[in-house]
Design a protein around this motif. Structure first.
Motif, mmCIF file in Angstrom:
data_model
loop_
_atom_site.group_PDB
_atom_site.id
_atom_site.type_symbol
_atom_site.label_atom_id
_atom_site.label_comp_id
_atom_site.label_asym_id
_atom_site.label_seq_id
_atom_site.Cartn_x
_atom_site.Cartn_y
_atom_site.Cartn_z
ATOM 1 N N GLY A 32 0.787 -1.228 0.000
ATOM 2 C CA GLY A 32 0.000 0.000 0.000
ATOM 3 C C GLY A 32 0.814 1.271 0.000
ATOM 4 N N VAL A 33 1.907 1.313 0.778
ATOM 5 C CA VAL A 33 2.674 2.555 0.928
ATOM 6 C C VAL A 33 3.275 3.027 -0.400
ATOM 7 C CG1 VAL A 33 4.670 3.630 2.024
ATOM 8 C CG2 VAL A 33 3.131 2.180 3.373
ATOM 9 N N PRO A 34 3.964 2.179 -1.183
ATOM 10 C CA PRO A 34 4.496 2.650 -2.478
ATOM 11 C C PRO A 34 3.383 3.097 -3.439
ATOM 12 C CG PRO A 34 5.558 0.612 -1.819
ATOM 13 C CD PRO A 34 4.407 0.806 -0.895
ATOM 14 N N PHE A 35 2.261 2.392 -3.417
ATOM 15 C CA PHE A 35 1.161 2.753 -4.309
ATOM 16 C C PHE A 35 0.585 4.119 -3.951
ATOM 17 C CE2 PHE A 35 -3.531 2.750 -4.776
ATOM 18 C CZ PHE A 35 -3.596 2.826 -6.160
ATOM 19 N N TYR A 36 0.272 4.341 -2.675
ATOM 20 C CA TYR A 36 -0.311 5.615 -2.256
ATOM 21 C C TYR A 36 0.672 6.775 -2.440
ATOM 22 C CZ TYR A 36 -4.086 2.901 -0.162
ATOM 23 O OH TYR A 36 -5.153 2.056 0.040
ATOM 24 N N THR A 37 1.951 6.507 -2.223
ATOM 25 C CA THR A 37 2.949 7.561 -2.399
ATOM 26 C C THR A 37 3.043 7.996 -3.853
ATOM 27 O OG1 THR A 37 4.231 6.691 -0.539
ATOM 28 C CG2 THR A 37 5.358 8.200 -2.042
ATOM 29 N N SER A 38 3.056 7.033 -4.774
ATOM 30 C CA SER A 38 3.141 7.369 -6.200
ATOM 31 C C SER A 38 1.877 8.066 -6.674
ATOM 32 C CB SER A 38 3.385 6.097 -7.017
ATOM 33 O OG SER A 38 2.336 5.154 -6.815
ATOM 34 N N MET A 39 0.713 7.626 -6.194
ATOM 35 C CA MET A 39 -0.538 8.262 -6.595
ATOM 36 C C MET A 39 -0.618 9.698 -6.072
ATOM 37 S SD MET A 39 -2.332 6.202 -8.523
ATOM 38 C CE MET A 39 -0.732 5.775 -9.230
ATOM 39 N N ALA A 40 -0.173 9.899 -4.837
ATOM 40 C CA ALA A 40 -0.191 11.248 -4.264
ATOM 41 C C ALA A 40 0.757 12.169 -5.023
ATOM 42 C CB ALA A 40 0.186 11.197 -2.787
ATOM 43 N N SER A 41 1.896 11.646 -5.447
ATOM 44 C CA SER A 41 2.855 12.466 -6.193
ATOM 45 C C SER A 41 2.278 12.884 -7.545
ATOM 46 C CB SER A 41 4.159 11.680 -6.390
ATOM 47 O OG SER A 41 4.724 11.305 -5.152
ATOM 48 N N LEU A 42 1.630 11.959 -8.237
ATOM 49 C CA LEU A 42 1.012 12.293 -9.524
ATOM 50 C C LEU A 42 -0.169 13.245 -9.336
ATOM 51 C CD1 LEU A 42 1.104 8.791 -11.260
ATOM 52 C CD2 LEU A 42 2.480 10.800 -11.831
ATOM 53 N N THR A 43 -0.886 13.104 -8.218
ATOM 54 C CA THR A 43 -2.004 14.015 -7.941
ATOM 55 C C THR A 43 -1.505 15.446 -7.771
ATOM 56 O OG1 THR A 43 -3.239 12.243 -6.853
ATOM 57 C CG2 THR A 43 -3.923 14.498 -6.377
ATOM 58 N N ILE A 44 -0.333 15.612 -7.148
ATOM 59 C CA ILE A 44 0.250 16.947 -6.992
ATOM 60 C C ILE A 44 0.512 17.568 -8.365
ATOM 61 C CG2 ILE A 44 2.332 18.175 -6.265
ATOM 62 C CD1 ILE A 44 2.491 16.364 -3.863
ATOM 63 N N ILE A 45 1.022 16.771 -9.297
ATOM 64 C CA ILE A 45 1.307 17.287 -10.643
ATOM 65 C C ILE A 45 0.027 17.787 -11.302
ATOM 66 C CG2 ILE A 45 2.119 16.655 -12.942
ATOM 67 C CD1 ILE A 45 4.041 14.698 -11.617
ATOM 68 N N PHE A 46 -1.045 17.019 -11.197
ATOM 69 C CA PHE A 46 -2.302 17.426 -11.820
ATOM 70 C C PHE A 46 -2.926 18.617 -11.089
ATOM 71 C CE2 PHE A 46 -2.125 13.201 -13.783
ATOM 72 C CZ PHE A 46 -2.518 13.514 -15.071
ATOM 73 N N ASP A 47 -2.762 18.691 -9.761
ATOM 74 C CA ASP A 47 -3.270 19.848 -9.015
ATOM 75 C C ASP A 47 -2.595 21.130 -9.476
ATOM 76 O OD1 ASP A 47 -5.029 18.358 -7.522
ATOM 77 O OD2 ASP A 47 -3.697 18.127 -5.803
ATOM 78 N N VAL A 48 -1.267 21.108 -9.556
ATOM 79 C CA VAL A 48 -0.512 22.288 -9.968
ATOM 80 C C VAL A 48 -0.861 22.659 -11.403
ATOM 81 C CG1 VAL A 48 1.797 23.206 -10.393
ATOM 82 C CG2 VAL A 48 1.361 21.831 -8.355
ATOM 83 N N THR A 49 -0.973 21.671 -12.264
ATOM 84 C CA THR A 49 -1.313 21.938 -13.667
ATOM 85 C C THR A 49 -2.688 22.577 -13.787
ATOM 86 O OG1 THR A 49 0.020 20.039 -14.370
ATOM 87 C CG2 THR A 49 -1.581 20.895 -15.941
ATOM 88 N N ALA A 50 -3.656 22.030 -13.050
ATOM 89 C CA ALA A 50 -5.020 22.561 -13.127
ATOM 90 C C ALA A 50 -5.099 23.993 -12.621
ATOM 91 C CB ALA A 50 -5.968 21.668 -12.331
ATOM 92 N N MET A 51 -4.327 24.321 -11.582
ATOM 93 C CA MET A 51 -4.383 25.659 -11.009
ATOM 94 C C MET A 51 -3.628 26.689 -11.853
ATOM 95 S SD MET A 51 -6.307 25.351 -8.407
ATOM 96 C CE MET A 51 -6.968 23.992 -7.410
ATOM 97 N N LEU A 52 -2.533 26.291 -12.461
ATOM 98 C CA LEU A 52 -1.687 27.246 -13.176
ATOM 99 C C LEU A 52 -1.999 27.327 -14.671
ATOM 100 C CD1 LEU A 52 1.807 26.553 -11.551
ATOM 101 C CD2 LEU A 52 0.075 28.216 -10.878
ATOM 102 N N LEU A 53 -2.825 26.436 -15.168
ATOM 103 C CA LEU A 53 -3.088 26.393 -16.611
ATOM 104 C C LEU A 53 -3.608 27.701 -17.193
ATOM 105 C CD1 LEU A 53 -2.977 24.412 -19.010
ATOM 106 C CD2 LEU A 53 -5.364 23.835 -18.534
ATOM 107 N N PRO A 54 -4.506 28.443 -16.532
ATOM 108 C CA PRO A 54 -5.042 29.659 -17.148
ATOM 109 C C PRO A 54 -4.142 30.878 -17.014
ATOM 110 C CG PRO A 54 -6.073 29.350 -15.035
ATOM 111 C CD PRO A 54 -5.174 28.168 -15.240
ATOM 112 N N PHE A 55 -3.066 30.794 -16.260
ATOM 113 C CA PHE A 55 -2.242 31.972 -15.997
ATOM 114 C C PHE A 55 -1.717 32.629 -17.272
ATOM 115 C CE2 PHE A 55 -3.016 31.192 -11.811
ATOM 116 C CZ PHE A 55 -2.162 31.790 -10.898
#
Length: 355
Positions: free
Chosen positions: A172-195
């Motif tokens: 579970g730990v490696p899976f959740y860590t990798s998913m959380a890391s990819l979620t950060i990428i999509f969060d930042v992309t979604a927030m900064l895309l219209p700038f």
């Protein structure tokens, strides 16, 4: 009465109360912003769109996750010591954990989808619009794969809540860590895309700064994801998931709130204009000034004979003085000037007499 079911120690330390309070408070707050957004889009602008329906469904998913989380605290979530965890609670604890995962993944995808689709309103046709559509598709595929793997983390899937079933599970730990890391990428992309589009737009600098600032609030979600990664790394036993689940509740509700904030600008402007109009009206009615100033636009008709006194006519703004028949006299001495709020207001009394 102990907060956790079946515990032998009624005073067993638990943070279940804090988890419940955070879940209720943030879910209610996000609900308020969803209601305000719906009011603005449906009644003020009369232009409710796809992203508005998405955010409503997203809140339902976030509320579902909050309900599951609160119920799970009664079955052991939040206990500080594993020694206090009743073994008979493990089955219900694990199945609630399994049920909550789809609600969480749907909610974190939902607010990003609502945000990304709202950009399509002002992003012009061209390469940047296709880039936005590509981000939407990529975000959907990522969260779909996240959901499918989460639901099938063990084979058979029932082993996730019933350890007695033979089978095997992914770590579970490696899976959740990798998913959380990819979620950060999509969060930042979604927030900064219209700038880039906003920076090149022709809107006023003040409005541009406000919009960029509101979108920048979304970076707090990234900070929460970083905190979640740290909690994932500390997962050793079932009750270690308490901080992870609490921060997950903060993340999805804060995402909904940040997504709704930019849409509330018309509501703020509406109440601001009404406030100004109300202040102006109250001054006209004499609530802010002397009584005679409030009636400075009233016409008075003086009548002789048996009927004496004065009668107020319509506002001078609503009448055509050129069409008034009779002898009209204006006394220059009755013209009064008031200096109010830095300006000059002039009152002129018009008297109509009959011979």
């Amino acid at each position: 009465m102990a907060w956790t079911y079946n515990t032998t120690d009624p005073d067993a330390p638990t943070i279940g109360h804090q988890i419940t309070g955070v879940a209720i408070a943030l879910t209610v707050l996000s609900f308020v912003t969803v209601c305000l957004r719906t009011y603005v889009r449906a009644f003020i602008l009369k232009a409710i769109g796809f992203d508005d329906w998405v955010i409503i469904i997203t809140w339902v998913a976030a509320a579902g996750f909050a309900v599951v989380t609160i119920v799970q605290t009664r079955w052991g979530l939040g206990l500080v010591d594993m020694e206090d965890f009743p073994s008979q609670n493990m089955y219900n604890f694990n199945i609630l954990q399994y049920i909550g995962a789809p609600f969480y993944i749907s909610s974190i995808f939902g607010f990003k989808l609502a945000l990304l689709t709202s950009y399509l309103r002002f992003i012009p046709k061209g390469g940047y619009r296709y880039l936005t559509l590509g981000v939407i598709v990529s975000c959907f595929l990522f969260h779909l794969s996240f959901l499918l793997v989460q639901l099938n983390l063990c084979q058979p899937a029932a082993k996730q809540w019933d350890y007695s079933i033979p089978g095997k599970c992914l770590k579970g730990v490696p899976f959740y860590t990798s998913m959380a890391s990819l979620t950060i990428i999509f969060d930042v992309t979604a927030m900064l895309l219209p700038f880039p589009v906003l920076l090149k737009s022709q809107i006023q600098t003040r409005k541009k700064v406000v919009l960029l600032g509101m979108f920048g609030l979304g970076l707090f979600i990234t900070i929460i994801q970083i905190i979640r990664i740290q909690t994932v790394k500390r997962l050793v036993n079932p009750i270690d998931s308490a901080p992870l689940i609490m921060w997950s509740t903060v993340e999805n509700n804060l995402g909904i709130i940040v997504t709704n904030v930019p849409t509330l600008a018309p509501l703020i402007k509406y109440f601001n204009e009404r406030s100004r109009a109300g202040n102006t009206g109250s001054r006209t009615r004499g609530t802010g000034y002397p009584k005679e100033v409030g009636s400075r636009y009233a016409l008075q008709t003086w009548r002789t004979g048996k009927s004496k006194g004065c009668e107020k006519l319509d506002s001078i703004n609503d009448m055509d003085l050129g069409s008034i028949e009779g002898n009209t006299s204006k006394d220059a001495n009755n013209s009064t000037e008031f200096i109010l709020d830095g300006g000059i207001t002039k009152r002129t009394d018009v008297v109509i007499s009959r011979e």
